[in-house]
Motif scaffolding. Sequence first.
Motif, mmCIF file in Angstrom:
data_model
loop_
_atom_site.group_PDB
_atom_site.id
_atom_site.type_symbol
_atom_site.label_atom_id
_atom_site.label_comp_id
_atom_site.label_asym_id
_atom_site.label_seq_id
_atom_site.Cartn_x
_atom_site.Cartn_y
_atom_site.Cartn_z
ATOM 1 N N VAL A 119 20.767 10.176 32.112
ATOM 2 C CA VAL A 119 20.316 10.828 30.875
ATOM 3 C C VAL A 119 19.061 10.140 30.336
ATOM 4 N N TRP A 135 12.477 19.397 35.116
ATOM 5 C CA TRP A 135 13.213 20.669 35.070
ATOM 6 C C TRP A 135 13.485 21.201 36.472
ATOM 7 N N THR A 138 15.956 18.897 38.315
ATOM 8 C CA THR A 138 17.346 19.038 37.845
ATOM 9 C C THR A 138 18.002 20.267 38.466
ATOM 10 N N GLY A 180 25.534 23.042 31.641
ATOM 11 C CA GLY A 180 25.332 22.969 30.192
ATOM 12 C C GLY A 180 24.939 21.570 29.745
ATOM 13 N N TRP A 181 25.609 20.562 30.327
ATOM 14 C CA TRP A 181 25.264 19.172 29.997
ATOM 15 C C TRP A 181 23.813 18.880 30.354
ATOM 16 N N LEU A 183 21.346 21.067 30.580
ATOM 17 C CA LEU A 183 20.456 21.785 29.671
ATOM 18 C C LEU A 183 20.359 21.089 28.320
ATOM 19 N N VAL A 184 21.465 20.580 27.828
ATOM 20 C CA VAL A 184 21.433 19.855 26.549
ATOM 21 C C VAL A 184 20.510 18.647 26.649
ATOM 22 N N VAL A 185 20.600 17.917 27.751
ATOM 23 C CA VAL A 185 19.752 16.739 27.930
ATOM 24 C C VAL A 185 18.276 17.144 27.996
ATOM 25 N N VAL A 187 16.795 19.933 26.859
ATOM 26 C CA VAL A 187 16.304 20.450 25.575
ATOM 27 C C VAL A 187 16.111 19.314 24.584
ATOM 28 N N THR A 188 17.034 18.368 24.566
ATOM 29 C CA THR A 188 16.876 17.201 23.679
ATOM 30 C C THR A 188 15.616 16.426 24.029
#
Length: 445
Positions: A119, A135, A138, A180-181, A183-185, A187-188
């Motif tokens: 992360v 991106w 990933t 989802g995990w 994508l959250v990382v 976007v953050t």
Amino acid sequence: MSTSAPHGQGRPQWSRPSTWPVWVVPVLLAFIQVVGSLGAQHDRPGSGSSGGPPWERSSGDAMGHTGLDALGIALLLGGPALLLLRRRHPVFTVCATAVVTALYFLRAYTYGPAPLALVVAMLAAVVAGHRLIVWAGTGAGLAAFFGLTALIGVPAAERGQDGPFPVEEPTLGGSVFVVGWALVVLVTAELIRMRGQRAAETARTRAEEERRQASEERLRMARELHDVLAHNISMINVQAGVALHLMDDDPEQARTALAAIKDASKEALTEMRGVIGALRAQGETAPRAPTAGLGGLDDLLGRARSAGLEVESQITGRRRPLHAGTDLAAFRIVQESLTNVTRHAGPGPVTARVRIAYGEHEIAVEVEDDGRGVSLLDDRPAGSGIRGMRERAAALGGAFDAGPRPGGGFRVRARLPLDAGPSDTSGDPPVETAGDTTTPGRNAQ
């Protein structure tokens, strides 16, 4: 001088992680990953907190895992160790950390905080500007991991039992959770990057504004010093010549010239204290001289007359208080114009006419003379007097014009706005407008 801290500085200010020593975050993550994974490994199976992945814990099914051995500990420490390179080589760091994290999960070690190093590596790479690589990497990495686990994976209950990579088969819930995990990382990381860019742009804009203000202040002070010195030194030079010429033949007149020199030098020192006082540090004594303005016009004209000029003054309109910038600019324009007449108008007798007209929204300043040295007043690049007057008028949004007048001589005209000026509360009677008030004066030599 006050020594109290400025308002708002009493609060503790936490430094950003980017300003920490590079080893701090890896050390913290190494401790969290090792201790957290060991704790997750000793959870009792079948209790709803089996040490399995979050998407499986609600079912209560027991999930096996490979016990943490030397390789597992090494992988848990390897990710944080690679983070030591995140500032110099962010792309290599995120790729290597992804490989280490993938090996950890392929070995079917216990679920826990093992992905934290990845992360941080992803965040560092995105913030460093490698957005597309992270991106795309990933997406490709997750596709490769899911494809490999689909080929070699075993049922969840058999996870960690046999083989070098006893990883479980991918499930729909598990795949959605991992995507989802990720994508959250990502976007953050993008939000952090944009916030950093906005902060850098704000700092850049603030620095440019400070440089602009400093440049304008230097220009303003240069104009002030030029006007003060040029006017008074010119008067001193003229009066010194008069005193030397009349010292033997007319001592009384020479005495008058010397007195004028004394007054001009005193005036120059007083105004210089006011200008240089702007450079004083906070808390030091404020300048003792008031700001120059049209209130000192009579003294200015008197000094010009003592230098041998015949000066006529004319003020029309309702005289009232002016905005400080307008008042100073009008005074300096008259002062510089009279200085130019003294220096460049040629042999006397020379008459200078000063006209001040107060309008409803602006004040007009006009100074003209009938001298013969017009060509010397041409606004050439070598001079700064006329350019300085023009800059003063332009800074206030006014208009300025200077040039030879018909019939000989030179004329300076300026119009300065009164919009920012205070209202007239002085109660002084207005200056006559029905007829011009003319005050001629001559200093016979």
